[in-house]
Design a protein around this motif. Structure first.
Motif, PDB file in Angstrom:
ATOM      1  N   GLU A  57      11.039  -2.960  -0.876  1.00 11.91           N
ATOM      2  CA  GLU A  57      10.238  -2.397   0.216  1.00 11.91           C
ATOM      3  C   GLU A  57       8.933  -1.873  -0.377  1.00 11.91           C
ATOM      4  O   GLU A  57       8.757  -1.824  -1.590  1.00 11.91           O
ATOM      5  N   ALA A  58       8.024  -1.451   0.499  1.00 12.01           N
ATOM      6  CA  ALA A  58       6.653  -1.087   0.101  1.00 12.01           C
ATOM      7  C   ALA A  58       6.590  -0.129  -1.084  1.00 12.01           C
ATOM      8  O   ALA A  58       5.899  -0.395  -2.071  1.00 12.01           O
ATOM      9  N   LYS A  71      -0.529  -0.391  -0.692  1.00  8.00           N
ATOM     10  CA  LYS A  71      -0.388  -0.607   0.739  1.00  8.00           C
ATOM     11  C   LYS A  71      -0.160  -2.078   1.018  1.00  8.00           C
ATOM     12  O   LYS A  71      -0.824  -2.934   0.449  1.00  8.00           O
ATOM     13  N   ILE A  72       0.786  -2.346   1.887  1.00  8.50           N
ATOM     14  CA  ILE A  72       1.010  -3.716   2.340  1.00  8.50           C
ATOM     15  C   ILE A  72       0.001  -4.006   3.442  1.00  8.50           C
ATOM     16  O   ILE A  72      -0.144  -3.225   4.383  1.00  8.50           O
ATOM     17  N   GLN A  75       2.697  -8.985   6.530  1.00  5.69           N
ATOM     18  CA  GLN A  75       3.908  -9.672   6.103  1.00  5.69           C
ATOM     19  C   GLN A  75       4.124 -10.858   7.035  1.00  5.69           C
ATOM     20  O   GLN A  75       4.116 -10.709   8.251  1.00  5.69           O
ATOM     21  N   VAL A  80       4.986 -11.049   1.434  1.00  3.23           N
ATOM     22  CA  VAL A  80       4.291  -9.780   1.645  1.00  3.23           C
ATOM     23  C   VAL A  80       2.914  -9.908   1.011  1.00  3.23           C
ATOM     24  O   VAL A  80       2.780 -10.311  -0.141  1.00  3.23           O
ATOM     25  N   PHE A  82      -0.576  -8.013  -0.125  1.00  2.23           N
ATOM     26  CA  PHE A  82      -1.203  -6.735  -0.477  1.00  2.23           C
ATOM     27  C   PHE A  82      -2.541  -7.039  -1.122  1.00  2.23           C
ATOM     28  O   PHE A  82      -2.838  -8.213  -1.413  1.00  2.23           O
TER      29      PHE A  82
END
Length: 169
Positions: A57-58, A71-72, A75, A80, A82
């Motif tokens: 996860e982030a 920060k993403i 998606q 994902v 970034f």
């Protein structure tokens, strides 16, 4: 203080100065370069491919990549996106670009920013003590009754005042 103490201080100051000339140059250069650490000055773009854990996860992804303020951006399916790269949640494969200093400058900066967790941190402490010795032993370079010593005291006072001002700006 007697003539012998004055002579000894001058000798210690001189030879310690010669011995530490290289490391002082490293600290001076890296100090200047570190002033621009928030820019891309002297940095080049490097493509990095990294295998990370699956399904991060982030927060865990940012930590695994070693990026602050991660920060993403978006998606799409298992990919994902970034800033500067991508991460595949299924395979754990990450591809991104980073701006990096040339190796020698990066090593200089790491030496400059060394902390107590580093195995050679004690070298920084010794270097700091040596610099403190330089600043104190400079007052033994000239006899206290000479004009040059008295002028030196004015410069020292000016330097101390500038330092106090800089600490509060």
């Amino acid at each position: 203080m007697g003539r012998k103490t004055e002579q000894n201080m001058r000798t210690y100051h001189r030879y310690l100065g010669f011995f530490l000339a290289g490391i002082m140059a490293v600290y001076a250069i890296s100090g200047i370069v570190l002033t621009f650490r928030n820019t891309d000055f002297l940095k080049k773009e490097v493509q990095i491919e990294k295998k990370l854990g699956i399904g991060l996860e982030a927060e865990a992804l940012g930590s695994a990549l070693g990026k602050r303020g991660f920060k993403i951006e978006k998606q799409e399916g298992d990919i994902v996106y970034f800033k500067g790269g991508t991460y595949n949640k299924i395979t754990g494969q990450s591809s991104y670009t980073e701006m990096k200093m040339p190796v020698i400058l990066d090593n200089m900066n790491n030496l400059h920013k060394m902390h107590s967790g580093h195995p050679l941190y004690w070298l920084n402490i010794i270097f700091g003590i040596a610099l403190l010795f330089f600043s104190v032993s400079a007052f033994w370079m000239f006899r206290p009754k000479t004009t040059i010593f008295k002028k030196g005291l004015y410069f020292a006072l000016g330097g101390m005042l500038l330092t106090v001002i800089l600490l509060f700006v």
